[in-house]
Enzyme design. Structure first.
Site, PDB file in Angstrom:
ATOM      1  N   GLY A 114       2.418   4.910  -3.202  1.00 46.00           N
ATOM      2  CA  GLY A 114       2.456   3.631  -3.881  1.00 46.00           C
ATOM      3  C   GLY A 114       1.388   3.537  -4.941  1.00 46.00           C
ATOM      4  N   ALA A 115       1.234   2.328  -5.475  1.00 49.29           N
ATOM      5  CA  ALA A 115       0.278   2.129  -6.567  1.00 49.29           C
ATOM      6  C   ALA A 115      -1.148   2.382  -6.107  1.00 49.29           C
ATOM      7  CB  ALA A 115       0.420   0.711  -7.105  1.00 49.29           C
ATOM      8  N   GLY A 163      -2.038   3.832  -2.887  1.00 50.18           N
ATOM      9  CA  GLY A 163      -2.246   4.682  -1.737  1.00 50.18           C
ATOM     10  C   GLY A 163      -1.007   5.449  -1.335  1.00 50.18           C
ATOM     11  N   VAL A 206       1.709   6.519   1.740  1.00 55.57           N
ATOM     12  CA  VAL A 206       2.331   5.939   2.925  1.00 55.57           C
ATOM     13  C   VAL A 206       2.747   7.069   3.857  1.00 55.57           C
ATOM     14  CG1 VAL A 206       4.143   4.432   3.802  1.00 55.57           C
ATOM     15  CG2 VAL A 206       3.149   3.997   1.547  1.00 55.57           C
ATOM     16  N   LYS A 233      -0.032   2.671   5.375  1.00 62.59           N
ATOM     17  CA  LYS A 233      -0.416   2.789   3.972  1.00 62.59           C
ATOM     18  C   LYS A 233      -1.915   3.027   3.906  1.00 62.59           C
ATOM     19  CE  LYS A 233      -0.157   0.322  -0.440  1.00 62.59           C
ATOM     20  NZ  LYS A 233       0.289  -0.910  -1.105  1.00 62.59           N
ATOM     21  N   ASP A 257       5.174  -6.705  -9.335  1.00 70.13           N
ATOM     22  CA  ASP A 257       5.603  -5.305  -9.341  1.00 70.13           C
ATOM     23  C   ASP A 257       6.942  -5.150  -8.619  1.00 70.13           C
ATOM     24  OD1 ASP A 257       5.347  -2.679 -10.099  1.00 70.13           O
ATOM     25  OD2 ASP A 257       4.142  -2.084  -8.379  1.00 70.13           O
TER      26      ASP A 257
END
Length: 711
Positions: A380-381, A383, A385, A400, A498
């Site tokens: 993800g943005a 971190g 997962v 996450k 987002d």
């Protein structure tokens, strides 16, 4: 459970002087092998089923885990996916006695089943193996979770493969076969299980017996649907395995699938080794003990000893107090840091709601196998997962892990404090959190069908049917419902900032779940828009947001419109022109162009094969254009969008020509401050490496020059 000694017991097992009556019948060779294997583990064990107590005896790698008394080697997938996993007996077993130069024989039998929810989607099969490496985990697909695709000769093993897919690369004879593999997946000899009336992919429980007789240099494999061992073996091989059993080995199981839905289960397992000759006593050529060697004592000169003593006293007198002060300073510094850390953690805990529970770092590390790369679901943005399996409860979750412990704390805190107090059926549920060892971790419900973009843009025809029209319409309604909740029904308005297909997850029933609140902002209702650093994903950003960096609910509405057009058309927000690879096409421009010609239905996803209600599709496409209007004042609220989708309100008039927007020549933010994550989706969870993507310069709808990645 283990019959004799747990592999976790590092002390040599002691044979009882008072043996139970049953054990009096054990033969001398069998007693001998127990004595020889005492330093490593018992070579005779039985697992009628696999309980939580069995966990200490196994190492689970990749996607394998324990569930309902079974070892599950690959992930449960209702859509084609790639997966590999192995379950390995933790303690090594010794089969070779160097004193008698004898290799033990062994016999093992286990019950397994191979199941698939789809009759047209099968995986690659499973193996039983012996390997000196307790961390054996291979690649998905034809590598059977046993061999690494990038280094075919790395893993050493003796394995019996139960292969369910023909792989010409390894010269497989057909789809279903049983074979012997030694350090390679090119089988030394194979057999067709149908000769024994066995269908490996039947989904039924199958019992396999594997017998190796060292004195006869013979390996036999039997298969049956019952627990009665057949008289005739399916596979018989004359082979000497002693060269491959010279060092201790770990028995275990592995399985894999690639872009399929096959599930591999081990239901029970029994193992026995036997056949050692009696050990010959060691003889000593000389009766000399180690202590009989006398060393020459060193000779000290009295003068030098006195001088050395004075220097030592003087040195201690000077360095002693200095060292003591240094220790006090160090202890004080450590205590101060610890006190501040505890204070920060308490302050951190006080900032969140009481709903989600706090996990320990150790618990999450164990559940993700030390955050192993094979457990990565995506990036993800802020971190990575990971898939987490909690053995005690048997549950699966998504963890996450923040990329930056300090820089990411602001985003982490935003996501935690926002989502902790939100309750909606179309939001990903937050189970808990952890802040330890300078790590920031969030624990969410696991979504078995992954993200919307993975299914929507899958290249597999089998997956196209998964997103039928009913499910696509349900996704549009579900997202509208949760955004109405965030914008208008929370105590404080939540702007997500987002919204994109990779942040929309799909549960087991393909219901949408909105996630990734790392960029979200809290705002009071009816307050003025807030200017902020522009962040998000190119293609989903509203023009006025790119220009002024102002956060309003209408920026989310624009992103929602893009997602809805993706769902209806099956195309990405920005794509290459098929007729001219140097040109790119905006999805909104393309749909609006056909709308101006009265042919908007032609934009419907061709993979639906026309299986949709024309008026419902037209309504969905027009809602997408209405929300993606460049003029923010013309965009509807999410409450009105939801009413339109459920036929409780009429569509507003959509102009035939896409409206334009005029901006001031001077930007309120410097160009270098306009940051956008130029990505088109999360990394695939089953790919070892990202595919290279070309970068091209493109002007956004508001005229800002950006770099984007285009497939």
């Amino acid at each position: 459970m283990i019959n004799r000694h747990s592999p976790d017991d590092r002390r040599p097992p002691q044979l009882s002087k008072k043996m139970p009556p049953l054990e009096l019948h054990l033969s001398l060779p069998l007693l001998t092998i127990f004595a020889l294997l005492a330093l490593s583990a018992s070579s005779d064990f039985t697992f009628p089923s696999f309980t939580s107590l069995s966990l200490r005896n196994f190492t689970f790698l990749g996607d394998s885990y324990l569930r309902n008394g079974l070892i599950v080697l690959t992930r449960v997938a209702f859509v084609p996916s790639s997966s590999s996993g192995s379950a390995i007996f933790a303690a090594p077993l010794s089969f070779f006695d160097p004193d008698s130069n004898t290799t033990a024989s062994f016999s093992t039998h286990f019950t397994f089943s191979i199941k698939s929810p789809s009759s047209n989607s099968y995986g690659d099969g499973l193996t039983f193996f012996l390997s000196p490496d307790s961390q054996t985990l291979g690649s998905p697909g034809g590598f059977l979770g046993l061999v690494n695709s990038s280094c075919l000769t790395k893993n050493r093993f003796v394995a019996i493969e139960f292969d369910t897919r023909q792989d010409p690369h390894f010269h497989d004879p057909d789809n279903d076969h049983v074979g012997l593999d030694i350090d390679s997946l090119e089988s030394i000899k194979t057999a067709d299980p149908s000769l024994s009336g066995i269908d490996l992919k039947s989904g039924n429980s199958i019992t396999a017996w594997i017998d190796y007789k060292n004195d006869q240099r013979c390996l036999l494999v039997f298969l049956s649907y019952t627990d009665q061992k057949p008289r005739k073996p399916l596979l018989s091989i004359n082979i000497d395995l002693s060269p491959y059993l010279k060092e201790p080995v770990h028995p275990g199981f592995s399985a894999s699938m690639e872009r399929s839905t096959e599930l591999h289960l081990i239901e029970s397992w029994s193992f026995e080794a036997f056949g050692f000759l009696p050990v010959r006593p060691k003889t000593q050529p000389h009766n000399v003990s180690d202590s009989s060697v006398i060393g020459r004592p060193s000779i000290l000169v009295s003068g030098s000893r006195s001088k050395h003593h004075k220097r030592l006293v003087l040195g201690l007198g000077i360095t002693g107090p200095a060292f003591f002060c240094a220790v006090l300073v160090a202890l004080g510094y450590v205590a101060l840091r610890k006190r501040r850390k505890i204070k920060n953690v308490k302050s951190f805990k006080a900032e969140i709601m009481t709903g989600p529970r706090e996990f320990s770092y150790k618990e999450l590390k164990n559940a993700t196998r030390g955050f192993h790369s094979s457990r990565i679901l995506g990036h993800g943005a802020f971190g990575t997962v990971y898939k987490a399996y909690f053995a005690r409860s048997g549950s699966v979750a998504a963890v996450k892990r923040s990329k930056h412990s300090h820089e990411g704390k602001t985003e982490f805190m935003a996501e935690l404090t926002i989502i902790a107090c939100l309750r909606h059926k179309n939001l990903i549920h937050l189970q808990g959190w952890c802040i330890e060892k300078d790590e920031l971790l969030l624990v969410y419900d696991y979504m078995p069908n992954g993200s919307l973009d993975k299914v929507l843009y899958s290249e597999l025809p089998d997956e196209w049917t998964l997103l039928n029209w009913t499910r696509r319409k349900n996704i549009a309604v579900g997202l509208a419902s949760v955004l109405r909740y965030l914008h208008q029904e929370c105590e404080q308005q939540v702007i997500h900032r987002d919204i994109k297909t990779s942040n929309v997850m799909l549960d087991g029933d393909f219901n949408p779940r909105l996630g990734d609140f790392g960029l979200a902002r809290l705002m009071d209702h009816d307050k003025s828009p807030v200017s902020t650093l522009t962040a998000g994903t190119m293609g989903y950003l509203a023009p006025e947001y790119l220009q002024y960096g102002k956060v309003t609910e209408k920026t989310d509405v624009f992103s929602y419109g893009i997602v809805i057009l993706e769902v209806a058309c099956g195309r990405r927000p920005i794509e290459r022109d098929p007729s001219n690879q140097k040109m790119v096409v905006h999805l909104v421009d393309w749909v609006w162009g056909l709308h101006s010609k009265g042919n908007i239905i032609e934009t419907a996803d061709k993979r639906l094969n026309g299986e949709f209600e024309v008026e419902e599709m037209r309504r969905l496409l027009l809602v997408g254009l209405c929300c993606a209007n460049p003029d923010s004042s013309m965009r509807p609220s999410m409450r009105r969008v939801l009413h339109i989708l459920v036929n409780e309100a009429d569509l507003p008039v959509i102009p035939r020509v896409k409206p334009g927007v005029n901006f001031s020549d001077s930007l309120p933010l410097a160009l270098e401050d306009l940051v956008s994550k130029c990505e088109e989706g999360e990394e695939d969870e089953d790919e070892d490496e990202d595919e290279d993507e070309d970068e091209e310069e493109l002007r956004s709808p508001c005229g800002v020059l950006c770099k984007i990645r285009v497939d």
